[in-house]
Design a protein around this motif. Structure first.
Motif, short mmCIF file in Angstrom:
data_model
loop_
_atom_site.label_atom_id
_atom_site.label_comp_id
_atom_site.label_asym_id
_atom_site.label_seq_id
_atom_site.Cartn_x
_atom_site.Cartn_y
_atom_site.Cartn_z
N PRO A 1 0.88 -1.10 0.10
CA PRO A 1 -0.05 0.02 -0.14
C PRO A 1 0.69 1.28 0.01
N LYS A 2 2.07 1.18 0.39
CA LYS A 2 2.96 2.30 0.55
C LYS A 2 3.86 2.80 -0.45
N GLY A 3 3.98 1.56 -1.40
CA GLY A 3 5.08 1.61 -2.62
C GLY A 3 5.56 0.28 -3.02
N GLU A 4 6.54 0.45 -3.56
CA GLU A 4 7.28 -0.65 -4.41
C GLU A 4 8.66 -0.46 -4.18
N GLY B 1 9.93 7.15 5.36
CA GLY B 1 9.98 6.48 4.16
C GLY B 1 9.83 5.00 4.17
N ILE B 2 9.93 4.33 2.93
CA ILE B 2 9.63 2.80 2.90
C ILE B 2 10.82 2.12 3.20
N ASP B 3 11.97 2.64 2.57
CA ASP B 3 13.32 2.11 2.41
C ASP B 3 14.03 2.14 3.84
N LYS B 4 14.19 1.06 4.62
CA LYS B 4 14.89 1.29 5.89
C LYS B 4 16.22 1.83 5.83
N GLN B 5 17.13 1.39 4.99
CA GLN B 5 18.55 1.79 4.80
C GLN B 5 18.43 3.15 4.26
N LEU B 6 17.65 3.65 3.53
CA LEU B 6 17.62 5.23 3.00
C LEU B 6 17.23 6.12 4.06
N VAL B 7 16.42 5.66 4.66
CA VAL B 7 15.80 6.60 5.96
C VAL B 7 16.95 6.71 7.18
N GLU C 1 14.21 11.79 -3.13
CA GLU C 1 12.74 12.09 -3.47
C GLU C 1 11.80 10.93 -2.63
N GLU C 2 12.59 9.59 -2.26
CA GLU C 2 11.76 8.71 -1.77
C GLU C 2 11.48 9.02 -0.19
#
Length: 184
Positions: free
Chosen positions: A30-33, A140-146, A120-121
């Motif tokens: 639901p939050k993204g891909e 965000g949805i990416d743990k590493q990026l956050v 942007e993510e």
């Protein structure tokens, strides 16, 4: 047997998981891909609402990749369903943060403001403390990026050990040192 690697990853009906022949795992929710390349020697099987990661042998490299591969996939499933969030607090007189458009503007005691443009993510939100400490929320949805964005912002002015001024994680404890005392 690996403790982490052998556990199946459960996902709900709102999440779809696909695995290519080259072990590229794609998770949609639901939050993204999110898409992640997993070690090609690991075998990934989707059974009903579970993802199972298996390793070919008990070599040290395969054991370590087994647990890491499972953790990466689980973080992807959690990211597209719940998302990840980190909070930073800015402490110090005159230290503040503001958001203008997508750019984060920070006043951290330098002679110039610092402008930080996040990827942007990632979504940033600033809550002004009105005389108290400002709080920056990174989502965000990416743990590493956050985590990486939070670490980069914190590295702009890490908390110093004498007065505790600087940028810190909200739940971080900074032990304060005693200052020098005058000899009499």
């Amino acid at each position: 047997m690996a403790r982490i690697g052998s556990k199946p990853i459960t996902f709900g009906d709102d999440v779809s998981v696909s695995v290519s022949d080259t072990n590229v795992v794609t998770v949609k929710g639901p939050k993204g891909e999110l898409t992640q390349q997993i070690d090609p020697e690991m075998s990934i099987a989707i059974e009903d609402d579970n993802i199972v990661v298996n390793r070919p042998t008990d070599q040290k490299r395969h054991r370590s990749m087994h647990g890491m591969s499972r953790s990466l996939i689980e973080n992807m499933v959690t990211g597209v369903t719940q998302g990840y969030k980190k909070e930073l607090t800015i402490k110090g007189v005159g230290y503040r943060a503001s958001l203008s458009g997508d750019t984060l503007e920070l006043a951290l005691g330098f002679s110039h403001p610092i402008f930080f443009l996040p990827p942007e993510e990632v979504d940033l939100e600033v809550e002004s403390g009105r005389g108290k400490d400002d709080t920056i929320t990174i989502e965000g949805i990416d743990k590493q990026l956050v985590g990486q964005v939070a670490a980069k912002i914190r590295d702009l002015r890490p908390p110093e050990p004498y007065k505790g001024k600087g940028v810190r994680y909200t739940d971080e404890h900074v032990p304060l040192k005693a200052g020098k005392t005058a000899a009499r």
